[in-house]
Design a protein around this motif. Structure first.
Motif, PDB file in Angstrom:
ATOM      1  N   ARG A  76       0.710  -1.261   0.091  1.00  0.00           N
ATOM      2  CA  ARG A  76       0.138   0.041  -0.048  1.00  0.00           C
ATOM      3  C   ARG A  76       1.083   1.373  -0.154  1.00  0.00           C
ATOM      4  O   ARG A  76       0.550   2.238  -0.292  1.00  0.00           O
ATOM      5  N   HIS A  77       2.025   1.267   0.477  1.00  0.00           N
ATOM      6  CA  HIS A  77       2.993   2.362   0.413  1.00  0.00           C
ATOM      7  C   HIS A  77       3.746   2.588  -0.881  1.00  0.00           C
ATOM      8  O   HIS A  77       4.725   3.548  -0.869  1.00  0.00           O
ATOM      9  N   ALA A 114       1.609  10.042   0.003  1.00  0.00           N
ATOM     10  CA  ALA A 114       0.948   9.068   1.066  1.00  0.00           C
ATOM     11  C   ALA A 114      -0.235   9.972   1.701  1.00  0.00           C
ATOM     12  O   ALA A 114      -1.102   9.362   2.178  1.00  0.00           O
ATOM     13  N   ALA A 115       0.101  11.022   2.092  1.00  0.00           N
ATOM     14  CA  ALA A 115      -0.954  11.869   2.708  1.00  0.00           C
ATOM     15  C   ALA A 115      -2.267  12.312   1.839  1.00  0.00           C
ATOM     16  O   ALA A 115      -3.335  12.043   2.224  1.00  0.00           O
ATOM     17  N   ASP A 118      -4.098   8.990   1.827  1.00  0.00           N
ATOM     18  CA  ASP A 118      -5.097   8.833   2.987  1.00  0.00           C
ATOM     19  C   ASP A 118      -6.266   9.632   2.965  1.00  0.00           C
ATOM     20  O   ASP A 118      -7.170   9.154   3.600  1.00  0.00           O
TER      21      ASP A 118
END
Length: 129
Positions: A76-77, A114-115, A118
């Motif tokens: 996922r990263h 990533a932020a 999210d």
């Protein structure tokens, strides 16, 4: 919007060639059984997508790319990049007789990417997405 899945020009060209023979396609990122962790290419609808399979996005214009939920948690990263290189394709994947094979490359998302992901919330799961 940050893409979880991309494809290279080489992959796009192979996908176009396969689509001319097989029609619309789909991919499922293998989790390590049988053919290692290769991206598997199928005629759209010929692989049963489960309710927990994660839709990473679409490549080459319209091809959906799925990954199993457990495998997604490991990756996922990272942004996955479908490429095509000379070689023997995976036994169950459409490119097997073409003298080419799909493979997955990856890169870690930046903190900003990533932020942003999210903030978008979790990706969709299951068929029909």
């Amino acid at each position: 919007m940050v893409a979880r899945i991309l494809s290279t020009p080489a992959a796009d060209a192979l996908i176009a060639r396969l689509e001319s023979v097989h029609g619309p396609l789909m991919f499922h990122q293998s989790g390590g059984c049988c053919d290692g962790s290769s991206p598997m290419c199928y005629p759209e609808g010929e692989f049963k997508v489960g309710a927990q399979d994660v839709l990473l996005g679409r490549i080459a214009g319209a091809c959906p790319v799925y990954i199993g939920a457990a495998q997604f948690e490991y990756w996922r990263h990272t942004q996955l990049i479908i490429d095509a290189v000379p070689g023997r394709g995976a036994g169950f994947s459409l490119e097997a007789p073409e003298g080419m094979r799909f493979l997955t490359r990856s890169r870690v998302f930046t903190d900003d990417e990533a932020a942003a992901l999210d903030a978008e919330g979790p990706p969709r799961r299951g068929a029909g997405q």
